[in-house]
Design a protein around this motif. Sequence first.
Motif, PDB file in Angstrom:
ATOM      1  N   GLY A   1     -11.227 -16.328   5.549  1.00  0.00           N
ATOM      2  CA  GLY A   1     -10.154 -15.539   6.481  1.00  0.00           C
ATOM      3  C   GLY A   1      -9.111 -15.145   5.654  1.00  0.00           C
ATOM      4  N   THR A   2      -8.440 -15.905   4.799  1.00  0.00           N
ATOM      5  CA  THR A   2      -7.352 -15.525   4.181  1.00  0.00           C
ATOM      6  C   THR A   2      -7.772 -14.352   3.161  1.00  0.00           C
ATOM      7  OG1 THR A   2      -6.661 -17.834   4.036  1.00  0.00           O
ATOM      8  CG2 THR A   2      -5.581 -16.565   2.501  1.00  0.00           C
TER       9      THR A   2
ATOM     10  N   ARG B   1     -16.872 -13.175  10.072  1.00  0.00           N
ATOM     11  CA  ARG B   1     -17.491 -11.819   9.966  1.00  0.00           C
ATOM     12  C   ARG B   1     -16.170 -10.819   9.588  1.00  0.00           C
ATOM     13  NH1 ARG B   1     -20.118  -8.875  14.666  1.00  0.00           N
ATOM     14  NH2 ARG B   1     -20.883  -7.641  12.835  1.00  0.00           N
TER      15      ARG B   1
ATOM     16  N   GLN C   1     -17.156  -8.096  24.078  1.00  0.00           N
ATOM     17  CA  GLN C   1     -17.415  -8.022  22.652  1.00  0.00           C
ATOM     18  C   GLN C   1     -18.794  -8.131  22.315  1.00  0.00           C
ATOM     19  OE1 GLN C   1     -14.837  -7.594  20.789  1.00  0.00           O
ATOM     20  NE2 GLN C   1     -13.082  -8.458  21.628  1.00  0.00           N
ATOM     21  N   TYR C   2     -19.735  -8.588  23.018  1.00  0.00           N
ATOM     22  CA  TYR C   2     -21.060  -8.537  22.871  1.00  0.00           C
ATOM     23  C   TYR C   2     -21.476  -7.362  23.106  1.00  0.00           C
ATOM     24  CZ  TYR C   2     -20.863 -13.812  22.996  1.00  0.00           C
ATOM     25  OH  TYR C   2     -20.599 -15.148  22.619  1.00  0.00           O
TER      26      TYR C   2
ATOM     27  N   VAL D   1     -11.321  -9.412  10.644  1.00  0.00           N
ATOM     28  CA  VAL D   1     -11.976 -10.451  10.539  1.00  0.00           C
ATOM     29  C   VAL D   1     -12.084 -11.327  11.804  1.00  0.00           C
ATOM     30  CG1 VAL D   1      -9.912 -11.642   9.789  1.00  0.00           C
ATOM     31  CG2 VAL D   1     -12.140 -12.723   9.307  1.00  0.00           C
ATOM     32  N   LYS D   2     -13.077 -11.961  12.048  1.00  0.00           N
ATOM     33  CA  LYS D   2     -13.346 -12.953  13.180  1.00  0.00           C
ATOM     34  C   LYS D   2     -13.759 -14.268  12.708  1.00  0.00           C
ATOM     35  CE  LYS D   2     -12.622 -10.043  17.192  1.00  0.00           C
ATOM     36  NZ  LYS D   2     -13.218  -9.123  18.277  1.00  0.00           N
ATOM     37  N   VAL D   3     -13.499 -15.554  12.913  1.00  0.00           N
ATOM     38  CA  VAL D   3     -14.093 -16.577  12.821  1.00  0.00           C
ATOM     39  C   VAL D   3     -14.402 -17.459  14.195  1.00  0.00           C
ATOM     40  CG1 VAL D   3     -13.669 -18.819  11.598  1.00  0.00           C
ATOM     41  CG2 VAL D   3     -12.631 -16.645  10.665  1.00  0.00           C
ATOM     42  N   SER D   4     -15.598 -18.000  14.037  1.00  0.00           N
ATOM     43  CA  SER D   4     -15.887 -18.732  15.383  1.00  0.00           C
ATOM     44  C   SER D   4     -16.240 -20.002  15.006  1.00  0.00           C
ATOM     45  CB  SER D   4     -17.263 -18.179  16.151  1.00  0.00           C
ATOM     46  OG  SER D   4     -17.124 -18.803  17.321  1.00  0.00           O
TER      47      SER D   4
ATOM     48  N   TYR E   1     -19.225 -19.200  12.072  1.00  0.00           N
ATOM     49  CA  TYR E   1     -19.370 -17.839  11.961  1.00  0.00           C
ATOM     50  C   TYR E   1     -18.122 -17.147  11.517  1.00  0.00           C
ATOM     51  CZ  TYR E   1     -23.024 -18.701  15.340  1.00  0.00           C
ATOM     52  OH  TYR E   1     -24.031 -19.491  16.292  1.00  0.00           O
TER      53      TYR E   1
ATOM     54  N   MET F   1      -8.015 -10.864   5.036  1.00  0.00           N
ATOM     55  CA  MET F   1      -6.674 -10.526   5.100  1.00  0.00           C
ATOM     56  C   MET F   1      -5.971  -9.646   4.098  1.00  0.00           C
ATOM     57  SD  MET F   1      -5.006 -13.081   7.849  1.00  0.00           S
ATOM     58  CE  MET F   1      -3.574 -12.216   8.186  1.00  0.00           C
TER      59      MET F   1
ATOM     60  N   ASN G   1     -16.445  -6.631  16.207  1.00  0.00           N
ATOM     61  CA  ASN G   1     -16.383  -7.018  17.630  1.00  0.00           C
ATOM     62  C   ASN G   1     -16.840  -8.334  17.923  1.00  0.00           C
ATOM     63  OD1 ASN G   1     -15.823  -4.297  19.068  1.00  0.00           O
ATOM     64  ND2 ASN G   1     -17.472  -3.608  17.908  1.00  0.00           N
ATOM     65  N   SER G   2     -18.163  -8.480  18.206  1.00  0.00           N
ATOM     66  CA  SER G   2     -18.195 -10.094  18.321  1.00  0.00           C
ATOM     67  C   SER G   2     -18.145 -11.122  17.110  1.00  0.00           C
ATOM     68  CB  SER G   2     -20.027 -10.103  18.636  1.00  0.00           C
ATOM     69  OG  SER G   2     -20.341 -11.430  18.893  1.00  0.00           O
ATOM     70  N   PRO G   3     -17.737 -12.095  17.650  1.00  0.00           N
ATOM     71  CA  PRO G   3     -17.280 -13.281  16.600  1.00  0.00           C
ATOM     72  C   PRO G   3     -18.488 -13.987  16.143  1.00  0.00           C
ATOM     73  CG  PRO G   3     -16.690 -13.908  18.785  1.00  0.00           C
ATOM     74  CD  PRO G   3     -17.034 -12.391  18.845  1.00  0.00           C
TER      75      PRO G   3
ATOM     76  N   HIS H   1     -11.908 -20.596  20.815  1.00  0.00           N
ATOM     77  CA  HIS H   1     -12.223 -21.334  19.558  1.00  0.00           C
ATOM     78  C   HIS H   1     -12.518 -20.143  18.547  1.00  0.00           C
ATOM     79  CE1 HIS H   1     -12.665 -25.347  21.131  1.00  0.00           C
ATOM     80  NE2 HIS H   1     -11.428 -25.271  20.969  1.00  0.00           N
ATOM     81  N   SER H   2     -12.397 -18.813  18.513  1.00  0.00           N
ATOM     82  CA  SER H   2     -12.634 -17.849  17.434  1.00  0.00           C
ATOM     83  C   SER H   2     -10.994 -17.490  17.171  1.00  0.00           C
ATOM     84  CB  SER H   2     -13.379 -16.493  18.339  1.00  0.00           C
ATOM     85  OG  SER H   2     -14.659 -16.870  18.479  1.00  0.00           O
ATOM     86  N   ARG H   3     -11.158 -17.175  15.734  1.00  0.00           N
ATOM     87  CA  ARG H   3      -9.821 -16.696  15.145  1.00  0.00           C
ATOM     88  C   ARG H   3     -10.017 -15.208  14.998  1.00  0.00           C
ATOM     89  NH1 ARG H   3      -7.075 -21.019  12.902  1.00  0.00           N
ATOM     90  NH2 ARG H   3      -8.386 -22.992  12.770  1.00  0.00           N
ATOM     91  N   SER H   4      -9.017 -14.289  15.346  1.00  0.00           N
ATOM     92  CA  SER H   4      -8.942 -12.972  15.058  1.00  0.00           C
ATOM     93  C   SER H   4      -7.394 -12.709  14.771  1.00  0.00           C
ATOM     94  CB  SER H   4      -9.460 -12.161  16.282  1.00  0.00           C
ATOM     95  OG  SER H   4      -8.944 -12.197  17.215  1.00  0.00           O
ATOM     96  N   LEU H   5      -7.230 -11.429  14.231  1.00  0.00           N
ATOM     97  CA  LEU H   5      -5.857 -10.784  13.930  1.00  0.00           C
ATOM     98  C   LEU H   5      -4.836 -10.752  15.120  1.00  0.00           C
ATOM     99  CD1 LEU H   5      -7.121  -8.625  10.998  1.00  0.00           C
ATOM    100  CD2 LEU H   5      -6.116 -10.920  10.859  1.00  0.00           C
TER     101      LEU H   5
ATOM    102  N   LYS I   1     -20.009  -4.411  23.205  1.00  0.00           N
ATOM    103  CA  LYS I   1     -19.658  -3.362  22.311  1.00  0.00           C
ATOM    104  C   LYS I   1     -20.594  -3.441  21.075  1.00  0.00           C
ATOM    105  CE  LYS I   1     -16.166  -1.237  21.848  1.00  0.00           C
ATOM    106  NZ  LYS I   1     -15.828   0.283  21.998  1.00  0.00           N
ATOM    107  N   GLU I   2     -20.685  -4.621  20.575  1.00  0.00           N
ATOM    108  CA  GLU I   2     -21.701  -5.276  19.536  1.00  0.00           C
ATOM    109  C   GLU I   2     -22.904  -4.596  19.564  1.00  0.00           C
ATOM    110  OE1 GLU I   2     -20.019  -6.870  16.742  1.00  0.00           O
ATOM    111  OE2 GLU I   2     -21.876  -6.192  15.412  1.00  0.00           O
TER     112      GLU I   2
ATOM    113  N   LEU J   1      -3.893 -14.416  11.282  1.00  0.00           N
ATOM    114  CA  LEU J   1      -5.225 -14.972  11.594  1.00  0.00           C
ATOM    115  C   LEU J   1      -5.323 -16.126  12.745  1.00  0.00           C
ATOM    116  CD1 LEU J   1      -8.495 -14.231  11.392  1.00  0.00           C
ATOM    117  CD2 LEU J   1      -8.603 -15.724   9.644  1.00  0.00           C
TER     118      LEU J   1
ATOM    119  N   LEU K   1     -14.147 -26.353   7.931  1.00  0.00           N
ATOM    120  CA  LEU K   1     -12.708 -25.374   8.240  1.00  0.00           C
ATOM    121  C   LEU K   1     -12.170 -24.950   7.017  1.00  0.00           C
ATOM    122  CD1 LEU K   1     -12.141 -25.368  11.037  1.00  0.00           C
ATOM    123  CD2 LEU K   1     -10.170 -27.194  10.720  1.00  0.00           C
TER     124      LEU K   1
END
Lengths: 582, 194
Positions: free
Chosen positions: B24-25, B54, A239-240, B34-37, B52, B28, B60-62, A164-168, A242-243, A4, B17
């Motif tokens: 998030g962990t 999700r 992304q917005y 997963v998405k974290v903003s 955020y 997984m 899709n959107s974070p 500033h977004s986390r994803s896999l 698609k959402e 992540l 944080l």
Amino acid sequence: MKKLMLGNEAVARGAYEAGVTVATAYPGTPSTEITENIAKYDEIYSEWSPNEKVALEVAIGASIAGARAICSMKHVGLNVAADPLFTVSYTGVNGGLVIVVADDPGMHSSQNEQDSRHYARAAKVPMLEPADSQECKDFVKEAYKISETFDTPVIIRLTTRIAHSRSLVEVSEKENYALKDYKKDFNKYVMMPAMARKRHVIVEKRIDDLKDFADKTNLNRIEWGSKEIGIITSGIAYQYSKEALGENASYLKLGMVYPLPVELIKKFASEVKTLYVIEELEPFIEDLAKKEGIKVIGKELFPLVGELSANLIREKILGINENSTNEINMPIPTRPPVLCPGCPHRGVFYVLKKLKLTVTGDIGCYTLGALPPLESMDTCVCMGASIGMAHGFEKARAREFGKKTVAVIGDSTFIHSGITGLIDIVYNKGNSTVIILDNSITGMTGHQHNPCSGFTIKNEPTKQVDLEKLAYAIGIERVKIVDTYNLKELESVIREEIAAEEPSLIIAQRPCALLKNVKFKGPLRINREKCKLCKICMRIACPAIVDNGSYIEVNEALCVGCDLCTKVCNFNAFERVGDNND
Amino acid sequence: MTNLSIMIVGVGGQGSLLASKMIGTVAMKKNFDVKVSEVHGMSQRGGSVVTYVRLGEKINSPLIEQNSADIIMAFEKLEALRWIKYLKEDGKLIINDQRIDPMPVITGKEKYPEGIIEFLKSKYKDNVISIDALKVAKELGNLRVVNMVLIGILASKTSIEKEVWLEALREVLPAKLQSVNEKAFEIGYNFAVK
């Protein structure tokens, strides 16, 4: 293995996997974490440069010397680095060169909302735009291939929500990249008119080649859904979209936003009933599509200002409003950011307000000194502007006004682009007073070292700029060093220096209160018997001191115990918690 | 599992944080997308901040839009009120009963609303869970576990197994902090079941 990762962290990983060996940057939200994360790889030389122009020049040098190099900055940083950018477009590269620029739609932490895609077009350089962390990593690696294949720097554009977004992210092994041979090549790397004229022709040919590439690369892809609605989009707007629309639309998702894949856009347009361009800020894709005679709907529906959202897209395209209609019948006070409890800048602004000075300000945490109740900053334009502007104020309104004017600038910002302004004041016989707020670190972006801090990005000790000597060397004869917690001295020094008939520099020192090695004595509270409700302590704008109407109170959970309030209180009403019989 | 949208709201510096890292962990471990903003930069300096998170099959959107958060976890009361529009009709609201006055209130320009929690409870009924997590943390002897008490409550409101949350806790925290945080988590986890 999947991890992540923050978009910025994934950019760093991409650089590592691509075999990058030189990385440069000046910190700036939302780009800072790219280089912070690169610094963790021992295989990569990384540095905080004094500013973005120097950062890019170092990266260009590394590229021409044969290494893969990366240079990262926020959108306004690219303005500073624009000079080398436009010409490195002409010279091209040797080892691959990638410039990462992070835009800030919505201005979460910026002074303007510029759209850096215009730079790609203006400098004739290809630009990629990832839509999640996986793409951040993949696109960096792809960018190096494009850079070396087409002999061009490549820009990767992020926006705050990607950075500033986390994803896999699926991580992979590091590529072994061998340093390319360096050959002296006068015609390619010395941009004098005779050579540059020839290079410009090559640049135009390169853009044509890149247009063909754009039509073929899988960086740009079509995702078919309903053909009633067609969406051309990129980055976070994808992304917005698609959402918001899911299978109710087809998407042309652009990973390469300059140059655009004209043939692919035409093909997509011919197959969908109504075609929209969904992009944040400028009508960049829209204008280029319209120029090609493609009928698209864009900014007549969507705003030029601020960020988009899935709800907004649903509303504009499907006519469905999903925003809350639930009214809260309670006024909700705003919560603007504030200087932290214990902040060393607070005392300076308290004094500047007391003296009723005109203050030209600059970029950093201390810009918060402009907000009520301190309200002691008149201007904030760009990095380093405070100094030149103070000089401009004096030249426009004459010396007497100049005596009521000071420039306020942080240590890192001063190194970034304040020095030249100060030289200007000396050279052109100004009298301005400049205050450097020296908190020994780059604060707002989260504590990065800089040439004044004495440490490198890897925390290795290094030479420290001596601001006092520097001032003397450029011809300033009045230099004063004060502790910002010493309000009395601070006030008398400022009074003296603004009155002086020559330029002067005040170095106001005290480390950032959030630094780990900064220790305080613990929270205070108010002895209500001693407090006369004069409310003078409210003027320092400390978030831990609260006016409850009939009494003043300290929020002990917030107070760190910097004791600044004890220096303005005339009745000794502040006491340390635990000092008496608790 | 259908997608789960969680918002963590509070005041810059309160430290959201850890919560987002732990969620998030968990995601997984469950093999979810997963998405974290997050918020970095200026708002971190005592401003209103929102994170955020999700998770689900495909995200899709974070970001989380109005009317669509399953859970809002508020570190501060006023921030719960500010972001309540984002809560789904049947969403859960977890509020830390702590007050931090914003500058306009401190200077007397605006008023801090009275009775926020009562108001939200009258409107959202049993979906509002409030706790004085600072008090719990004080009793445990570590003010920094405020977040973990709230995460415990959050965990009890999801369909994800408690053991997965505890595994995540042990992954994101150094060994010496695990024991006190596990205690805080348990108190939170059992709080809302009562």
